[in-house]
Scaffold this motif. Sequence first.
Motif, PDB file in Angstrom:
ATOM      1  N   SER A 200     -47.193  38.190   3.386  1.00 51.04           N
ATOM      2  CA  SER A 200     -46.841  38.946   3.755  1.00 51.04           C
ATOM      3  C   SER A 200     -45.544  39.324   2.716  1.00 51.04           C
ATOM      4  O   SER A 200     -45.469  40.809   2.968  1.00 51.04           O
ATOM      5  N   LEU A 201     -44.774  38.511   2.499  1.00 47.27           N
ATOM      6  CA  LEU A 201     -43.968  38.614   1.559  1.00 47.27           C
ATOM      7  C   LEU A 201     -44.456  39.566   0.337  1.00 47.27           C
ATOM      8  O   LEU A 201     -43.461  40.073  -1.141  1.00 47.27           O
ATOM      9  N   GLN A 202     -45.560  38.489   0.081  1.00 51.36           N
ATOM     10  CA  GLN A 202     -46.278  39.020  -1.633  1.00 51.36           C
ATOM     11  C   GLN A 202     -46.512  40.237  -1.485  1.00 51.36           C
ATOM     12  O   GLN A 202     -47.089  41.506  -2.441  1.00 51.36           O
TER      13      GLN A 202
ATOM     14  N   HIS B 223     -36.368  45.576   1.516  1.00 46.41           N
ATOM     15  CA  HIS B 223     -34.643  46.225   1.258  1.00 46.41           C
ATOM     16  C   HIS B 223     -34.755  45.747  -0.556  1.00 46.41           C
ATOM     17  O   HIS B 223     -33.164  44.709  -0.034  1.00 46.41           O
ATOM     18  N   GLY B 224     -34.897  44.603  -1.000  1.00 52.92           N
ATOM     19  CA  GLY B 224     -34.949  44.041  -2.139  1.00 52.92           C
ATOM     20  C   GLY B 224     -35.039  42.898  -1.993  1.00 52.92           C
ATOM     21  O   GLY B 224     -35.101  41.709  -2.355  1.00 52.92           O
ATOM     22  N   HIS B 225     -34.020  42.313  -1.083  1.00 50.57           N
ATOM     23  CA  HIS B 225     -33.710  41.197  -0.554  1.00 50.57           C
ATOM     24  C   HIS B 225     -34.646  40.204   0.183  1.00 50.57           C
ATOM     25  O   HIS B 225     -34.549  39.093   1.098  1.00 50.57           O
ATOM     26  N   SER B 226     -34.385  41.609   1.466  1.00 45.47           N
ATOM     27  CA  SER B 226     -35.723  41.071   2.150  1.00 45.47           C
ATOM     28  C   SER B 226     -36.918  42.245   2.736  1.00 45.47           C
ATOM     29  O   SER B 226     -36.715  43.244   2.070  1.00 45.47           O
ATOM     30  N   ARG B 227     -37.029  41.882   3.721  1.00 52.83           N
ATOM     31  CA  ARG B 227     -38.654  42.307   3.939  1.00 52.83           C
ATOM     32  C   ARG B 227     -38.460  42.608   4.811  1.00 52.83           C
ATOM     33  O   ARG B 227     -38.944  41.770   6.252  1.00 52.83           O
ATOM     34  N   GLU B 228     -39.157  43.567   6.302  1.00 49.62           N
ATOM     35  CA  GLU B 228     -39.455  44.121   7.104  1.00 49.62           C
ATOM     36  C   GLU B 228     -41.173  44.238   7.442  1.00 49.62           C
ATOM     37  O   GLU B 228     -41.224  44.247   6.870  1.00 49.62           O
ATOM     38  N   VAL B 229     -41.582  43.091   9.062  1.00 46.06           N
ATOM     39  CA  VAL B 229     -43.280  42.929   8.925  1.00 46.06           C
ATOM     40  C   VAL B 229     -42.973  42.882   9.917  1.00 46.06           C
ATOM     41  O   VAL B 229     -42.437  42.251  10.789  1.00 46.06           O
ATOM     42  N   LEU B 230     -43.803  43.860  10.672  1.00 44.98           N
ATOM     43  CA  LEU B 230     -44.551  43.773  12.275  1.00 44.98           C
ATOM     44  C   LEU B 230     -46.026  42.864  12.785  1.00 44.98           C
ATOM     45  O   LEU B 230     -46.648  42.742  11.297  1.00 44.98           O
ATOM     46  N   ALA B 231     -45.753  41.737  12.982  1.00 45.31           N
ATOM     47  CA  ALA B 231     -46.857  41.532  13.137  1.00 45.31           C
ATOM     48  C   ALA B 231     -47.610  41.268  14.506  1.00 45.31           C
ATOM     49  O   ALA B 231     -46.765  41.703  15.700  1.00 45.31           O
ATOM     50  N   ILE B 232     -48.675  41.747  14.531  1.00 49.78           N
ATOM     51  CA  ILE B 232     -50.040  42.172  15.945  1.00 49.78           C
ATOM     52  C   ILE B 232     -50.473  40.819  16.448  1.00 49.78           C
ATOM     53  O   ILE B 232     -51.193  40.402  15.471  1.00 49.78           O
TER      54      ILE B 232
END
Length: 152
Positions: A81-83, A127-136
């Motif tokens: 998810s980060l990639q 956000h550069g240093h972070s990432r928002e992820v939604l998991a269903i």
Amino acid sequence: MPDTLQRLRDSLYDALLEPADWVGALNALRTALEGDAFHHLTLRKDDRQVLSSLSNVEVPPAKLREYDEHMIHLDPRATLSLQIPLGEILLDHEHLSMSEIHRYPVYAEFLVPLGLRHTMDIPLQDHGHSREVLAILRPHDHRPFGPAQRLL
């Protein structure tokens, strides 16, 4: 489907303007995707620390904390998810073989005991240093997410 899409789009847009409505909008999306649970989290990229976490009531708070503090570091979906690009859809069964899924503790020790199994992850913001992820997440005995849910 067009009415469903319009309602979901309106709900999510309104929730951006009224943060108190965000959980309701995510629940509407979860329901439309035939999911049992959602998990909206912000991950710090360098060490995968969970900076914020929000879930619907289907996941007990103690189990959610266990995931956020320990299991996230063992979760192959977090790395994926980060990639992937923002807005891409990650279906676990398209990236992990069944033998891999059975080997990872996040499935065997966390998701399956909660009655969950199949996941769809969507990176929402970077956000550069972070990432928002939604998991269903879907129940263990349901079929994996497929083309209809990807389209939605």
